[in-house]
Write a protein that holds these residues in place. Sequence first.
Motif, short mmCIF file in Angstrom:
data_model
loop_
_atom_site.label_atom_id
_atom_site.label_comp_id
_atom_site.label_asym_id
_atom_site.label_seq_id
_atom_site.Cartn_x
_atom_site.Cartn_y
_atom_site.Cartn_z
N ASP A 19 0.85 -1.20 0.00
CA ASP A 19 0.00 0.00 0.00
C ASP A 19 0.89 1.25 0.00
OD1 ASP A 19 -3.06 0.84 1.46
OD2 ASP A 19 -1.43 2.27 1.25
N ALA A 20 0.78 2.03 -1.05
CA ALA A 20 1.66 3.20 -1.20
C ALA A 20 1.46 4.21 -0.09
CB ALA A 20 1.44 3.84 -2.56
N ALA A 21 0.21 4.42 0.32
CA ALA A 21 -0.06 5.40 1.38
C ALA A 21 0.54 4.94 2.70
CB ALA A 21 -1.57 5.61 1.52
N ALA A 22 0.42 3.66 2.99
CA ALA A 22 0.98 3.12 4.22
C ALA A 22 2.51 3.20 4.19
CB ALA A 22 0.54 1.67 4.42
N ALA A 23 3.09 2.90 3.06
CA ALA A 23 4.56 2.97 2.94
C ALA A 23 5.05 4.39 3.20
CB ALA A 23 4.99 2.50 1.54
N ALA A 24 4.36 5.37 2.63
CA ALA A 24 4.77 6.76 2.82
C ALA A 24 4.60 7.19 4.27
CB ALA A 24 3.95 7.66 1.90
N ARG A 25 3.47 6.76 4.87
CA ARG A 25 3.20 7.15 6.26
C ARG A 25 4.21 6.53 7.21
NH1 ARG A 25 -2.17 6.53 5.48
NH2 ARG A 25 -2.15 4.47 6.40
N LEU A 26 4.51 5.26 7.01
CA LEU A 26 5.46 4.60 7.91
C LEU A 26 6.85 5.22 7.80
CD1 LEU A 26 4.30 0.90 7.54
CD2 LEU A 26 4.26 2.29 9.63
N GLU A 27 7.25 5.53 6.57
CA GLU A 27 8.56 6.17 6.41
C GLU A 27 8.59 7.51 7.13
OE1 GLU A 27 11.11 6.25 2.63
OE2 GLU A 27 10.28 8.28 2.69
N GLU A 28 7.47 8.20 7.10
CA GLU A 28 7.41 9.54 7.70
C GLU A 28 7.41 9.49 9.24
OE1 GLU A 28 4.03 11.72 6.29
OE2 GLU A 28 4.09 13.05 8.03
N VAL A 29 6.64 8.55 9.82
CA VAL A 29 6.44 8.62 11.28
C VAL A 29 7.57 8.01 12.11
CG1 VAL A 29 3.93 8.70 11.08
CG2 VAL A 29 5.07 6.49 11.46
N CYS A 30 8.24 6.99 11.63
CA CYS A 30 9.23 6.31 12.48
C CYS A 30 10.44 7.21 12.71
CB CYS A 30 9.66 4.98 11.87
SG CYS A 30 10.86 4.12 12.93
N PRO A 31 10.72 7.53 13.97
CA PRO A 31 11.82 8.46 14.26
C PRO A 31 13.21 7.87 14.01
CG PRO A 31 10.88 7.63 16.30
CD PRO A 31 10.01 7.11 15.19
N VAL A 32 13.29 6.56 13.86
CA VAL A 32 14.61 5.95 13.68
C VAL A 32 14.71 5.20 12.34
CG1 VAL A 32 15.22 5.87 16.13
CG2 VAL A 32 13.91 3.99 15.13
N ASP A 33 13.84 5.56 11.41
CA ASP A 33 13.94 5.09 10.01
C ASP A 33 13.94 3.57 9.85
OD1 ASP A 33 14.00 7.75 9.27
OD2 ASP A 33 16.18 7.84 9.29
N ILE A 34 13.02 2.93 10.55
CA ILE A 34 12.91 1.47 10.40
C ILE A 34 12.12 1.09 9.15
CG2 ILE A 34 11.81 -0.55 11.49
CD1 ILE A 34 12.90 0.58 14.17
N TYR A 35 11.34 2.04 8.64
CA TYR A 35 10.55 1.78 7.42
C TYR A 35 11.02 2.68 6.29
CZ TYR A 35 7.50 -0.07 11.04
OH TYR A 35 7.00 -0.77 12.12
N ALA A 36 11.04 2.11 5.10
CA ALA A 36 11.35 2.91 3.92
C ALA A 36 10.23 2.69 2.91
CB ALA A 36 12.68 2.49 3.32
N ASP A 37 9.96 3.73 2.14
CA ASP A 37 8.99 3.65 1.06
C ASP A 37 9.76 3.23 -0.19
OD1 ASP A 37 7.26 4.08 -1.03
OD2 ASP A 37 6.61 6.06 -0.35
N ALA A 38 9.62 1.96 -0.55
CA ALA A 38 10.35 1.42 -1.70
C ALA A 38 9.45 1.43 -2.91
CB ALA A 38 10.85 0.02 -1.38
N GLY A 39 9.30 2.58 -3.51
CA GLY A 39 8.47 2.68 -4.71
C GLY A 39 7.02 2.32 -4.46
N GLY A 40 6.50 2.72 -3.30
CA GLY A 40 5.10 2.44 -3.00
C GLY A 40 4.88 1.15 -2.22
#
Length: 88
Positions: A19-40
């Motif tokens: 889910d592109a929206a979830a990928a973008a949101r997770l990348e944005e909220v995690c303060p220690v960059d555990i999630y990346a938005d890999a092309g959606g």
Amino acid sequence: MRSDAIFIGIEVSDEIAGDAAAAARLEEVCPVDIYADAGGRVQIVDTNIDECVLCRLCIDATPPGTVKVHKLYDSGPDAVLSSDPAVA
Ligand code: SF4
């Protein structure tokens, strides 16, 4: 998908992994960059997993039960952070 480091394991359900929206949101909220938005798609950044500060922002930013944070050093009732009432 699930990825475990030494102290922390991160689990993201298939439901939002692509889910592109979830990928973008997770990348944005995690303060220690555990999630990346890999092309959606949600990507878990393995090298950062143990930096987790248990802030729950990733859990609050996604639908109930779709993201779980496992405390691998804890076998008690608080071992899994989740918004899923069946787990939390
Ligand atoms: S609990 Fe906080 S630090 Fe840990 S993965 Fe979620 S957003 Fe990142």
